[in-house]
Design a protein around this motif. Sequence first.
Motif, PDB file in Angstrom:
ATOM      1  N   LEU A   1      17.465  13.379  -5.374  1.00  0.00           N
ATOM      2  CA  LEU A   1      18.140  11.915  -5.359  1.00  0.00           C
ATOM      3  C   LEU A   1      17.972  11.009  -5.008  1.00  0.00           C
ATOM      4  CD1 LEU A   1      21.540  13.022  -7.464  1.00  0.00           C
ATOM      5  CD2 LEU A   1      19.371  11.462  -8.079  1.00  0.00           C
ATOM      6  N   LEU A   2      18.174  11.416  -3.257  1.00  0.00           N
ATOM      7  CA  LEU A   2      17.947  10.820  -1.942  1.00  0.00           C
ATOM      8  C   LEU A   2      16.057  10.272  -1.986  1.00  0.00           C
ATOM      9  CD1 LEU A   2      18.658   9.835   1.099  1.00  0.00           C
ATOM     10  CD2 LEU A   2      18.151  11.620   1.913  1.00  0.00           C
ATOM     11  N   THR A   3      15.375  11.028  -2.368  1.00  0.00           N
ATOM     12  CA  THR A   3      14.302  10.445  -2.340  1.00  0.00           C
ATOM     13  C   THR A   3      14.080   9.285  -2.906  1.00  0.00           C
ATOM     14  OG1 THR A   3      13.030  12.744  -1.813  1.00  0.00           O
ATOM     15  CG2 THR A   3      11.707  10.921  -2.658  1.00  0.00           C
ATOM     16  N   MET A   4      14.421   9.341  -4.176  1.00  0.00           N
ATOM     17  CA  MET A   4      14.447   8.234  -5.263  1.00  0.00           C
ATOM     18  C   MET A   4      15.421   6.994  -4.269  1.00  0.00           C
ATOM     19  SD  MET A   4      15.702   8.071  -9.110  1.00  0.00           S
ATOM     20  CE  MET A   4      15.369   9.676  -9.339  1.00  0.00           C
ATOM     21  N   TRP A   5      16.445   6.899  -4.281  1.00  0.00           N
ATOM     22  CA  TRP A   5      16.639   6.359  -3.112  1.00  0.00           C
ATOM     23  C   TRP A   5      16.090   5.522  -2.147  1.00  0.00           C
ATOM     24  CZ3 TRP A   5      18.820   4.812   1.616  1.00  0.00           C
ATOM     25  CH2 TRP A   5      19.721   4.139   1.757  1.00  0.00           C
ATOM     26  N   LEU A   6      15.451   6.123  -1.414  1.00  0.00           N
ATOM     27  CA  LEU A   6      14.703   5.320  -0.305  1.00  0.00           C
ATOM     28  C   LEU A   6      13.693   4.446  -0.906  1.00  0.00           C
ATOM     29  CD1 LEU A   6      14.478   8.655   1.888  1.00  0.00           C
ATOM     30  CD2 LEU A   6      15.753   6.615   2.101  1.00  0.00           C
ATOM     31  N   ALA A   7      13.305   5.558  -2.279  1.00  0.00           N
ATOM     32  CA  ALA A   7      12.190   4.592  -2.942  1.00  0.00           C
ATOM     33  C   ALA A   7      12.198   3.201  -3.325  1.00  0.00           C
ATOM     34  CB  ALA A   7      11.421   4.945  -3.787  1.00  0.00           C
TER      35      ALA A   7
ATOM     36  N   SER B   1       1.029  -1.108   0.246  1.00  0.00           N
ATOM     37  CA  SER B   1      -0.099  -0.492  -0.106  1.00  0.00           C
ATOM     38  C   SER B   1       0.947   1.103   0.291  1.00  0.00           C
ATOM     39  CB  SER B   1      -1.220   0.127   0.960  1.00  0.00           C
ATOM     40  OG  SER B   1      -0.488   0.200   2.457  1.00  0.00           O
ATOM     41  N   GLN B   2       0.624   2.084  -0.270  1.00  0.00           N
ATOM     42  CA  GLN B   2       1.187   3.122  -0.608  1.00  0.00           C
ATOM     43  C   GLN B   2       1.531   3.916   1.345  1.00  0.00           C
ATOM     44  OE1 GLN B   2      -1.257   6.929  -1.780  1.00  0.00           O
ATOM     45  NE2 GLN B   2      -1.133   6.354  -3.797  1.00  0.00           N
ATOM     46  N   GLU B   3       0.827   3.707   2.489  1.00  0.00           N
ATOM     47  CA  GLU B   3       0.967   3.468   3.546  1.00  0.00           C
ATOM     48  C   GLU B   3       2.278   2.615   4.034  1.00  0.00           C
ATOM     49  OE1 GLU B   3       0.821   4.664   7.389  1.00  0.00           O
ATOM     50  OE2 GLU B   3      -0.031   5.932   5.674  1.00  0.00           O
ATOM     51  N   ALA B   4       2.280   1.558   3.735  1.00  0.00           N
ATOM     52  CA  ALA B   4       3.621   0.627   3.783  1.00  0.00           C
ATOM     53  C   ALA B   4       4.545   1.309   3.142  1.00  0.00           C
ATOM     54  CB  ALA B   4       3.236  -0.947   3.402  1.00  0.00           C
ATOM     55  N   VAL B   5       4.861   1.468   2.098  1.00  0.00           N
ATOM     56  CA  VAL B   5       5.869   2.492   1.399  1.00  0.00           C
ATOM     57  C   VAL B   5       5.925   3.071   2.115  1.00  0.00           C
ATOM     58  CG1 VAL B   5       6.563   3.376  -0.866  1.00  0.00           C
ATOM     59  CG2 VAL B   5       5.458   0.803  -1.103  1.00  0.00           C
ATOM     60  N   ALA B   6       4.879   3.951   2.530  1.00  0.00           N
ATOM     61  CA  ALA B   6       5.547   5.641   3.329  1.00  0.00           C
ATOM     62  C   ALA B   6       6.054   4.826   4.546  1.00  0.00           C
ATOM     63  CB  ALA B   6       4.339   6.249   3.645  1.00  0.00           C
ATOM     64  N   VAL B   7       5.957   3.791   5.339  1.00  0.00           N
ATOM     65  CA  VAL B   7       6.493   3.768   6.670  1.00  0.00           C
ATOM     66  C   VAL B   7       8.269   3.356   5.964  1.00  0.00           C
ATOM     67  CG1 VAL B   7       6.470   2.041   8.253  1.00  0.00           C
ATOM     68  CG2 VAL B   7       4.654   3.082   7.919  1.00  0.00           C
ATOM     69  N   ARG B   8       7.742   2.654   5.227  1.00  0.00           N
ATOM     70  CA  ARG B   8       9.514   2.605   5.072  1.00  0.00           C
ATOM     71  C   ARG B   8      10.142   3.512   4.452  1.00  0.00           C
ATOM     72  NH1 ARG B   8       9.065  -3.687   1.663  1.00  0.00           N
ATOM     73  NH2 ARG B   8       7.715  -4.590   2.664  1.00  0.00           N
TER      74      ARG B   8
END
Length: 80
Positions: free
Chosen positions: A43-49, A16-23
């Motif tokens: 770039l940091l956000t892309m790496w975290l995603a 879910s979007q929530e699960a990815v957000a938590v990660r």
Amino acid sequence: MFGENFRRFRTQAGLSQEAVAVRMGVDRAHVSSMERGQQNVTLLTMWLAAQALGVKPADLLNEDFEVGGDLAEPEGSPPP
């Protein structure tokens, strides 16, 4: 491109979007806005995603993915 690939990898992973957000350590609304292309990502956000989805950051920018599909076959490739 990023948003489409991000959503596709997330749904393929059954997250879910929530699960990815938590990660990622962000709010669910942030994930939603990234998927809709309303949020510029660093770039940091892309790496975290990518870490949250278990893919390479470059996969999130891959133009060879068809919307709603798999990898497009490169020209000259034999059929599977």
